[in-house]
Design a protein around this motif. Structure first.
Motif, PDB file in Angstrom:
ATOM      1  N   GLU A   1     -29.732 -37.479  -4.012  1.00 50.18           N
ATOM      2  CA  GLU A   1     -29.503 -38.344  -5.174  1.00 50.18           C
ATOM      3  C   GLU A   1     -29.723 -39.820  -4.844  1.00 50.18           C
ATOM      4  O   GLU A   1     -29.783 -40.198  -3.676  1.00 50.18           O
ATOM      5  CB  GLU A   1     -28.108 -38.105  -5.744  1.00 50.18           C
ATOM      6  CG  GLU A   1     -26.972 -38.442  -4.820  1.00 50.18           C
ATOM      7  CD  GLU A   1     -25.630 -37.858  -5.279  1.00 50.18           C
ATOM      8  OE1 GLU A   1     -25.331 -37.876  -6.477  1.00 50.18           O
ATOM      9  OE2 GLU A   1     -24.877 -37.392  -4.404  1.00 50.18           O
TER      10      GLU A   1
ATOM     11  N   PRO B   1     -13.953 -49.867 -17.747  1.00 53.06           N
ATOM     12  CA  PRO B   1     -12.995 -49.092 -16.957  1.00 53.06           C
ATOM     13  C   PRO B   1     -11.643 -48.912 -17.649  1.00 53.06           C
ATOM     14  O   PRO B   1     -11.044 -47.851 -17.576  1.00 53.06           O
ATOM     15  CB  PRO B   1     -12.847 -49.903 -15.665  1.00 53.06           C
ATOM     16  CG  PRO B   1     -14.076 -50.728 -15.579  1.00 53.06           C
ATOM     17  CD  PRO B   1     -14.525 -50.981 -16.979  1.00 53.06           C
TER      18      PRO B   1
ATOM     19  N   ILE C   1     -18.789 -49.497 -17.069  1.00 55.10           N
ATOM     20  CA  ILE C   1     -18.760 -48.347 -16.158  1.00 55.10           C
ATOM     21  C   ILE C   1     -19.459 -47.156 -16.796  1.00 55.10           C
ATOM     22  O   ILE C   1     -19.567 -47.090 -18.024  1.00 55.10           O
ATOM     23  CB  ILE C   1     -17.297 -47.999 -15.769  1.00 55.10           C
ATOM     24  CG1 ILE C   1     -17.251 -47.024 -14.576  1.00 55.10           C
ATOM     25  CG2 ILE C   1     -16.515 -47.448 -16.944  1.00 55.10           C
ATOM     26  CD1 ILE C   1     -15.881 -46.864 -13.960  1.00 55.10           C
ATOM     27  N   PHE C   2     -19.890 -46.219 -15.942  1.00 50.95           N
ATOM     28  CA  PHE C   2     -20.628 -45.023 -16.386  1.00 50.95           C
ATOM     29  C   PHE C   2     -21.915 -45.396 -17.115  1.00 50.95           C
ATOM     30  O   PHE C   2     -22.297 -44.737 -18.077  1.00 50.95           O
ATOM     31  CB  PHE C   2     -19.774 -44.133 -17.315  1.00 50.95           C
ATOM     32  CG  PHE C   2     -18.525 -43.600 -16.675  1.00 50.95           C
ATOM     33  CD1 PHE C   2     -18.570 -42.976 -15.435  1.00 50.95           C
ATOM     34  CD2 PHE C   2     -17.302 -43.712 -17.320  1.00 50.95           C
ATOM     35  CE1 PHE C   2     -17.412 -42.478 -14.849  1.00 50.95           C
ATOM     36  CE2 PHE C   2     -16.144 -43.217 -16.739  1.00 50.95           C
ATOM     37  CZ  PHE C   2     -16.203 -42.596 -15.504  1.00 50.95           C
TER      38      PHE C   2
ATOM     39  N   LEU D   1     -22.530 -47.289  -7.375  1.00 54.46           N
ATOM     40  CA  LEU D   1     -22.963 -46.055  -8.036  1.00 54.46           C
ATOM     41  C   LEU D   1     -21.785 -45.095  -8.121  1.00 54.46           C
ATOM     42  O   LEU D   1     -20.925 -45.061  -7.240  1.00 54.46           O
ATOM     43  CB  LEU D   1     -24.094 -45.392  -7.247  1.00 54.46           C
ATOM     44  CG  LEU D   1     -25.404 -46.168  -7.163  1.00 54.46           C
ATOM     45  CD1 LEU D   1     -26.429 -45.365  -6.359  1.00 54.46           C
ATOM     46  CD2 LEU D   1     -25.965 -46.465  -8.555  1.00 54.46           C
ATOM     47  N   ILE D   2     -21.776 -44.314  -9.175  1.00 54.18           N
ATOM     48  CA  ILE D   2     -20.770 -43.270  -9.340  1.00 54.18           C
ATOM     49  C   ILE D   2     -21.458 -41.951  -8.994  1.00 54.18           C
ATOM     50  O   ILE D   2     -22.630 -41.752  -9.321  1.00 54.18           O
ATOM     51  CB  ILE D   2     -20.252 -43.274 -10.788  1.00 54.18           C
ATOM     52  CG1 ILE D   2     -19.586 -44.618 -11.082  1.00 54.18           C
ATOM     53  CG2 ILE D   2     -19.297 -42.117 -11.027  1.00 54.18           C
ATOM     54  CD1 ILE D   2     -19.516 -44.943 -12.549  1.00 54.18           C
ATOM     55  N   HIS D   3     -20.729 -41.065  -8.327  1.00 56.00           N
ATOM     56  CA  HIS D   3     -21.332 -39.812  -7.862  1.00 56.00           C
ATOM     57  C   HIS D   3     -20.849 -38.671  -8.733  1.00 56.00           C
ATOM     58  O   HIS D   3     -19.665 -38.358  -8.766  1.00 56.00           O
ATOM     59  CB  HIS D   3     -20.998 -39.608  -6.391  1.00 56.00           C
ATOM     60  CG  HIS D   3     -21.508 -40.740  -5.546  1.00 56.00           C
ATOM     61  ND1 HIS D   3     -20.764 -41.869  -5.311  1.00 56.00           N
ATOM     62  CD2 HIS D   3     -22.712 -40.939  -4.965  1.00 56.00           C
ATOM     63  CE1 HIS D   3     -21.496 -42.724  -4.582  1.00 56.00           C
ATOM     64  NE2 HIS D   3     -22.678 -42.181  -4.353  1.00 56.00           N
ATOM     65  N   LYS D   4     -21.776 -38.052  -9.407  1.00 50.22           N
ATOM     66  CA  LYS D   4     -21.418 -37.078 -10.427  1.00 50.22           C
ATOM     67  C   LYS D   4     -21.545 -35.638  -9.918  1.00 50.22           C
ATOM     68  O   LYS D   4     -22.183 -35.374  -8.905  1.00 50.22           O
ATOM     69  CB  LYS D   4     -22.318 -37.273 -11.650  1.00 50.22           C
ATOM     70  CG  LYS D   4     -22.262 -38.709 -12.199  1.00 50.22           C
ATOM     71  CD  LYS D   4     -23.047 -38.908 -13.474  1.00 50.22           C
ATOM     72  CE  LYS D   4     -24.533 -38.668 -13.370  1.00 50.22           C
ATOM     73  NZ  LYS D   4     -25.272 -39.431 -12.348  1.00 50.22           N
ATOM     74  N   MET D   5     -20.931 -34.731 -10.659  1.00 54.78           N
ATOM     75  CA  MET D   5     -21.044 -33.298 -10.335  1.00 54.78           C
ATOM     76  C   MET D   5     -22.473 -32.822 -10.547  1.00 54.78           C
ATOM     77  O   MET D   5     -22.996 -32.027  -9.765  1.00 54.78           O
ATOM     78  CB  MET D   5     -20.086 -32.509 -11.216  1.00 54.78           C
ATOM     79  CG  MET D   5     -20.276 -31.014 -11.115  1.00 54.78           C
ATOM     80  SD  MET D   5     -18.893 -30.073 -11.753  1.00 54.78           S
ATOM     81  CE  MET D   5     -18.858 -30.564 -13.465  1.00 54.78           C
ATOM     82  N   GLY D   6     -23.075 -33.259 -11.622  1.00 55.79           N
ATOM     83  CA  GLY D   6     -24.441 -32.887 -11.923  1.00 55.79           C
ATOM     84  C   GLY D   6     -25.189 -34.109 -12.407  1.00 55.79           C
ATOM     85  O   GLY D   6     -24.721 -35.231 -12.174  1.00 55.79           O
ATOM     86  N   TYR D   7     -26.341 -33.912 -13.052  1.00 54.49           N
ATOM     87  CA  TYR D   7     -27.121 -35.062 -13.527  1.00 54.49           C
ATOM     88  C   TYR D   7     -27.304 -36.040 -12.388  1.00 54.49           C
ATOM     89  O   TYR D   7     -27.258 -37.249 -12.596  1.00 54.49           O
ATOM     90  CB  TYR D   7     -26.354 -35.792 -14.647  1.00 54.49           C
ATOM     91  CG  TYR D   7     -26.839 -35.607 -16.056  1.00 54.49           C
ATOM     92  CD1 TYR D   7     -27.862 -36.404 -16.594  1.00 54.49           C
ATOM     93  CD2 TYR D   7     -26.261 -34.659 -16.873  1.00 54.49           C
ATOM     94  CE1 TYR D   7     -28.274 -36.253 -17.904  1.00 54.49           C
ATOM     95  CE2 TYR D   7     -26.672 -34.495 -18.186  1.00 54.49           C
ATOM     96  CZ  TYR D   7     -27.674 -35.300 -18.709  1.00 54.49           C
ATOM     97  OH  TYR D   7     -28.073 -35.147 -20.002  1.00 54.49           O
ATOM     98  N   ARG D   8     -27.449 -35.493 -11.178  1.00 53.54           N
ATOM     99  CA  ARG D   8     -27.352 -36.377 -10.019  1.00 53.54           C
ATOM    100  C   ARG D   8     -28.528 -37.316  -9.870  1.00 53.54           C
ATOM    101  O   ARG D   8     -28.428 -38.351  -9.237  1.00 53.54           O
ATOM    102  CB  ARG D   8     -27.192 -35.545  -8.743  1.00 53.54           C
ATOM    103  CG  ARG D   8     -25.866 -34.822  -8.708  1.00 53.54           C
ATOM    104  CD  ARG D   8     -25.620 -34.214  -7.339  1.00 53.54           C
ATOM    105  NE  ARG D   8     -24.348 -33.498  -7.328  1.00 53.54           N
ATOM    106  CZ  ARG D   8     -23.737 -33.079  -6.233  1.00 53.54           C
ATOM    107  NH1 ARG D   8     -24.298 -33.304  -5.052  1.00 53.54           N
ATOM    108  NH2 ARG D   8     -22.597 -32.445  -6.285  1.00 53.54           N
TER     109      ARG D   8
END
Lengths: 598, 598
Positions: A63, A166, A194-195, A252-259
């Motif tokens: 990613e 946030p 955020i996000f 960066l935010i680390h996601k479960m998917g949509y990486r």
């Protein structure tokens, strides 16, 4: 073989179910024909299968990283987006005079949907750009259209939507980002977001952030939100890039998917204020955003469907190829093993996936046709009803696929057995990618309140009544048609139940809004199943026409539609409706649970 | 604060609901008391919270690698397992004379369950060892117990279960691994196994593989399967390690979750045959494996519950701390934001999680008490009924939590909003970890067939009838008790429906097994909800006793149980039962869907 879509199904939905060819009679689309529609779709599918799909898994395992203040990612992303840019599909729905293809929304959504099914993460950079571009086109001045939107159509600039902060989450009333007027007529923006998907990268010449912020004289709450264009690099009068704006990638935010899609924290105005440009009038930001939210929410629903769809096609292929076990009646352990698809429990899981993904796709495409009718139908009454129906259906279009196509992805894993759970097979990624969809662009909870608290009662329930009438009319058409009788009857009973629940809840809501909306999400599940049931009944009607007339699809295809319709009515429709009584009574269980009792 | 378990709840379930203190009256457990039970539980919870939980997330992001023929992993895994080994809990249920604690199964399961809730991946190395050890203890010779099982109890050797092969999956009849007798009385094993959890690592002195294989004279199918001990390193007579056995790590599989546990492909006999030792008689491998499968399946169910439980506690804490939005009645956007838990939709999601995880935990612990009764009750009739009830319930115990506690994990994500979807928060990992449970140790499909095709009809439905009788008796106790009346009535209606469906499906099954079992999974969902409903009604009874008598828990705790029971009956029980009519009719939709119609 691409496993993004069943092209027979797509053609069936577009032309036999929704008759999108009729849009060629709209003056805006007069130069188009089924041929030009199909050409765009084929192009998108080819680009999706050949350019986007191959690196989907690679970017999941590798990613984007934040290095020396910049985002570093695999080169395939940039390469694929360049190919997409060169097709012109990023401006598929835009005017000819701006270099667009002037395609109907339903075709443009289909094209980008196919790219989503191939690689939702890489697609997101383009999808967000299209959405942001549409927002500027709807509300921006001609100057901003030229300076910012046109380069986005060309794929030179990419875009973002900067809503969430946030401390505020879904509660946009509480955003704190500020915009202070500057002497040159622009604004200085400061605050933290955020996000922010695609919030930073090196994929395009520039990034155009659309930022919700509050002016100094803003009234409190959502009525005080304004919309600003805040480019990563300032853009000179002649379109050339100026200096770096005061927008910083905080992490960066680390996601479960949509990486593969960067999810960022952005700081605006750390060095005194980012230059921003007001879009439209002050304090209209939320209304402007909502104006575009319908298309964005169709996009989320469709993305969820496409992830479910590709998972289904992978599971189907696996179930046909993988041999395992024997018929229950077969007692000879040396008899040959049979393909998985011959086991009833596997067929049940495939039927559920088919019902969810083809049902969801028909719903999203139907919504996109309403969007076309709303904007371009000649009869103002048609425009008005399409607009109202679309507003009403949007919470369903966004949330139903987000729930049931994630479920489809789970079933695709289950069909694969242990292999499905491994990253050596693609279905687990679809499941992880898809789990974002019930959250972004408004959670299930938000959508439920929107449906029951705003959309159903709007204009005294006028569009709700119009929808009920349309569904009743389809049911009436099925009476006496032996192949559709059972499904029509089951849907009719469910609709009657839904109407009873709706009436009860609207009455309760007027007395006590908290109690009336306490189970809005569960109400939405019932509503969604009735709507998708209607889509299935209409698909069954169209399939029967195909079977009885001179339909172009194989006979088995049409029969599959009839069977999937019956499956949906018998096996899926009853489940959410089982809570009708609880809902109708305005049950207080969830409302009154004291915090300390958890 | 640990977020593994609500210790009040655990004490309530063990002592107020299940009265596990009664086991101290069994001669085997005569030296025990509630104090010794609690001491073991507190120790496990402390080790879980302090030693296992802290590296759960680390190992997810830094999973074991295959380097130079060896498995390399983070050092925390080995450290935590050493701490667990030193507690003696790996032999919690074993005899004193073998160095065990001779604790009841329900307490031993609880202890290992707490470790699962802390870190399911690291736990798996110990959990599989305990299961493999139990299998040798049940069927192995005294020599094998001494050479292999005792070092496993001490945590010096770890164990695995080698069932699955690439070509056979769930279809054990089709395994191809061969065992050829050698002159010294041992066997030479050759074949390939896949998805072998903990199949290789450097965490223990040795690894004891329990391998299903076929002898040259084996009858075809499952009747020709034998069970072998195949150590990674040969073990000399004196217990010292000999040379490396012919077992090769062919590669690691990369999973969606459970990433800290190696999932391996193992090749046996690449250099002529791995030395193996037959356990018990030839061709009894499957029966032996099944003998231990009940405990293994309780373990899977409990593991799934514990992942759901920790997710629930994380979501609850977040919902109490995070402020967002305002009451629907509040129109002033400057009024303070309220904690998430004050929104009805959030409470709905927390109630669902509570109903799933506390209901699932009560079910698993109840099953473990049946296991204790089966083995050690003095009255042979009690032993027999416990054994039959346990066999009947096992498919539910394994699959119900695997479904609804994954759903709980999904709801925990949803409560967290966008944060829940990120790897910066723990709930997404629980969701990924838990998704394995519907697959391993027998998929939902396998469990459904086991329940409807074997367990319900066994001994002419004797234990099914015994279960129905127990449930009816609880319902009868609730009649006229105002706090339990509604729940009792709703459960009674559901049970009547289940009985009707059961009768209809058993009749169909006798005529046509394929049709009778086509929707066995959906039948199991109904059955499972009735059983968990029963567990909830019994919890409500116990809570009421606590409220009315001198219960040791806070009043709000007991009230929460009453409310969660009502929630389950009103909101969850109706959903699977909504398919009762379809099931009762022996609907053919899933059975008859032709392959070409997908």
């Amino acid at each position: 073989m691409q496993k993004i879509i069943n092209t027979n199904d797509l053609a069936f939905l577009l032309y036999e179910l929704l008759d999108v060819e009729r849009f060629t009679r709209y003056s805006r689309y007069a130069d188009h024909s089924r041929d030009t529609f199909d050409a765009a779709i084929e192009l998108a599918l080819k680009v999706g299968a050949e350019t986007f799909a191959p690196h989907n898994h690679l970017c999941d395992g590798d990613e984007p990283r934040f290095e020396n203040g910049k985002v570093v990612m695999r080169p395939e992303v940039s390469e694929a987006l360049a190919v997409l840019r060169d097709t012109g599909l990023m401006a598929a729905a835009q005017d000819y005079e701006r270099g667009g293809m002037q395609l109907p929304s339903v075709i443009a959504q289909t094209c980008i949907g196919l790219i989503k099914g191939a690689n939702v993460s890489t697609q997101a950079y383009a999808g967000l750009t299209i959405a942001a571009c549409n927002l500027i086109m709807a509300h921006g001045s001609e100057e901003y259209k030229r300076r910012f939107a046109e380069p986005m159509m060309e794929g030179r600039f990419f875009g973002t939507m900067c809503l969430t902060e946030p401390q505020a989450g879904s509660s946009l009333a509480d955003i704190k980002t500020r915009a202070v007027p500057a002497e040159d007529g622009s604004y200085r923006i400061s605050g933290n977001k955020i996000f922010i998907s695609a919030g930073d990268h090196e994929l395009s010449e520039n990034i155009v952030h659309l930022v919700l912020a509050k002016l100094p004289d803003a009234p409190p709450g959502v009525k005080g939100i304004s919309l600003f264009i805040v480019p990563k690099y300032l853009v000179n009068e002649d379109g050339s890039l100026g200096e770096r704006n005061d927008v910083t990638l905080a992490g960066l935010i680390h996601k479960m998917g949509y990486r593969g899609t960067t999810s960022t924290m952005l700081n605006f105005g750390e060095k005194g204020g980012a230059v921003g440009y007001l879009v439209g009038e002050p304090h209209q930001g939320l209304a402007q955003m909502f104006h575009m939210m319908n298309e964005a929410r169709i996009g989320v629903g469709l993305g969820s469907v496409m992830l479910g769809y590709t998972g289904y096609l992978h599971a189907l292929e696996y179930a046909r190829e993988r041999r395992q076990g024997r018929p229950l009646k077969e007692r000879d352990p040396q008899s040959p093993m049979i393909p998985l698809v011959q086991h009833a429990d596997i067929r049940r899981m495939l039927l559920a996936q088919k019902a969810f993904v083809e049902g969801g796709l028909s719903l999203c495409l139907y919504a996109a046709t309403l969007s076309d009718e709303k904007k371009h139908a000649e009869d103002p009454l048609v425009r008005e009803e399409a607009s109202g129906l679309l507003d009403l259906l949007i919470p369903i279009v966004k949330s139903w696929p987000s729930q049931f196509c994630v479920e489809a992805n789970s079933l695709a894993i289950q069909v694969h057995g242990g292999y499905g759970y491994t990253r050596e097979y693609p279905v687990e990624q679809f499941y992880r990618d898809n789990r974002l969809n019930p959250i972004h662009e408004g959670t299930h909870g938000i959508q439920g309140q929107d449906l029951l608290g705003r959309k159903v009662p709007m204009q005294d329930g006028r569009f709700y009544q119009a929808l009920v009438k349309r569904i009743r009319s389809t049911i009436a058409e099925c009476e006496g048609v032996s192949e559709l009788q059972v499904s029509g009857q089951l849907l009719g009973e469910a609709l009657t139940t839904l109407e009873r629940v709706t009436e009860a809840l609207q009455a309760i809501r007027k007395q006590d809004v908290e109690r009336g909306l306490a189970n809005a999400y569960l109400y939405m599940e019932c509503f969604g199943h009735v709507v998708v049931g209607w889509m299935w009944l209409r698909q069954a009607q169209a399939a029967l026409r195909g079977l009885q007339g001179n339909g172009v699809q194989p006979k088995a295809f049409y029969e599959g539609k009839l069977r999937a319709c019956e499956y949906f009515m018998r096996y899926e429709l009853p489940k959410p409706l089982a809570l009708a009584e609880v809902l109708e009574q305005g049950d207080r269980t969830t409302l009154e649970m004291p915090d300390e009792c958890f």
